[in-house]
Design an enzyme around this catalytic site. Structure first.
Site, mmCIF file in Angstrom:
data_model
loop_
_atom_site.group_PDB
_atom_site.id
_atom_site.type_symbol
_atom_site.label_atom_id
_atom_site.label_comp_id
_atom_site.label_asym_id
_atom_site.label_seq_id
_atom_site.Cartn_x
_atom_site.Cartn_y
_atom_site.Cartn_z
ATOM 1 C CG ASP A 40 -18.744 -8.734 20.426
ATOM 2 O OD1 ASP A 40 -19.945 -8.939 20.659
ATOM 3 O OD2 ASP A 40 -18.108 -9.330 19.527
ATOM 4 C CG ASP A 62 -10.676 -14.672 23.455
ATOM 5 O OD1 ASP A 62 -11.431 -15.330 24.212
ATOM 6 O OD2 ASP A 62 -9.941 -15.215 22.620
ATOM 7 C CB VAL A 63 -14.705 -14.306 27.913
ATOM 8 C CG1 VAL A 63 -15.545 -13.061 27.720
ATOM 9 C CG2 VAL A 63 -15.241 -15.477 27.089
ATOM 10 C CG ASN A 89 -24.549 -13.660 25.519
ATOM 11 O OD1 ASN A 89 -25.447 -14.478 25.321
ATOM 12 N ND2 ASN A 89 -24.005 -12.950 24.527
ATOM 13 C CE1 TYR A 155 -22.782 -23.895 22.191
ATOM 14 C CE2 TYR A 155 -24.453 -25.620 22.223
ATOM 15 C CZ TYR A 155 -24.106 -24.287 22.304
ATOM 16 O OH TYR A 155 -25.079 -23.334 22.509
ATOM 17 C CE LYS A 159 -23.185 -22.764 25.525
ATOM 18 N NZ LYS A 159 -23.089 -21.375 26.032
#
Length: 259
Positions: A40, A62-63, A89, A155, A159
């Site tokens: 996280d 931070d991915v 996720n 966004y 997605k």
């Protein structure tokens, strides 16, 4: 969740796993015997996770940052010794606004976290899953990965990208006995969705309550979905009951009809 059992000590990495949907997934998988590592960006969320689940691993990450993802997987190797499942996720809501109002930096940040982050984690997870002899990847998309979403273009674009990434990986990794699926949550209860509704209401100039009702009227079941509902689908996919499910885009949303 009665009636669904994971393989003993299944090793699972959950990105953004210390709050919201990620935390619900972690709680349920641990309850069903999984060994979990979560990352996280919030140390306070991670500290709360550690208090609730001592003995399970945590990392700040931070991915979208390649070096931080490299360190995350070093932590996973040290803590779990391998990997049986990856839950991609992590994501952000991104900006609300007309396409001519969105700053390029905000666009890139949304794509980097919601899509590029899944790539950065998957590229390091796959060798570990192959070494385990089988595995599962669950990529978090959204109802916005099925419908166009006005005023939320970065966004929605990210997605939709997750769906293509998922279906391509399912074909690529299937011969290695690795299953890859996408979950498409809809309108999820909690502060993040409240913020999305509030921003959309402001964008089109209507009260919050009016916009909330409009969102609910687009759902066949006329209710929001809870994080625990998404967690239940993840549990199913990681269990033996999901052994022949791959390449699918699974809505957990009460049947969102449009956005």
């Amino acid at each position: 969740m009665a009636g669904i059992a994971l393989a003993p000590n299944q090793r699972v990495l959950i990105t953004a796993g210390a709050s919201g949907i990620g935390r619900a997934i972690a709680d349920l998988l641990i309850e069903n015997g999984a060994r979990v590592h979560v990352c996280d960006i919030s140390e306070s969320f991670l500290a709360d996770f550690r208090r609730a689940h001592p003995g399970h691993g945590t990392s700040i990450c931070d991915v979208s940052d390649e070096a931080q993802v490299d360190q995350l997987f070093a932590d996973v190797r040290d803590g779990l010794g391998g990997l049986d499942a990856l839950i991609n996720n992590a994501g952000i809501a991104g900006p609300t606004g007309g396409v001519d109002e969105i700053a390029p930096a905000d666009w890139r940040r949304t794509i980097d976290i919601c899509l590029v982050g899944q790539f950065l984690c998957t590229r390091l997870a796959v060798p570990m899953l192959k070494a385990a002899g089988e595995g599962a990847i669950v990529n978090m998309s959204s109802s916005a990965g099925r419908f166009g979403y006005a005023y939320r273009t970065p966004y929605s674009a990210a997605k939709w990208g997750v769906i293509g990434f998922t279906q391509s990986l399912a074909k690529e990794l299937g011969p290695s006995n690795i299953r890859v699926n996408a979950i498409l949550p809809g309108i999820i209860t909690g502060p993040r969705m409240e913020g999305v509704i509030r921003d959309r209401a402001a964008q089109v100039g209507v009260p919050y309550e009016t916009m909330e009702k409009e969102y609910l009227n687009r759902i066949s079941l006329r209710r929001m979905t809870g994080p625990e509902d998404v967690a239940g689908m993840v549990l199913f996919l990681l269990s033996p009951l999901g052994r022949n499910i791959s390449g699918q885009s699974l809505g957990v949303d009460g049947n969102v009809e449009s956005l």
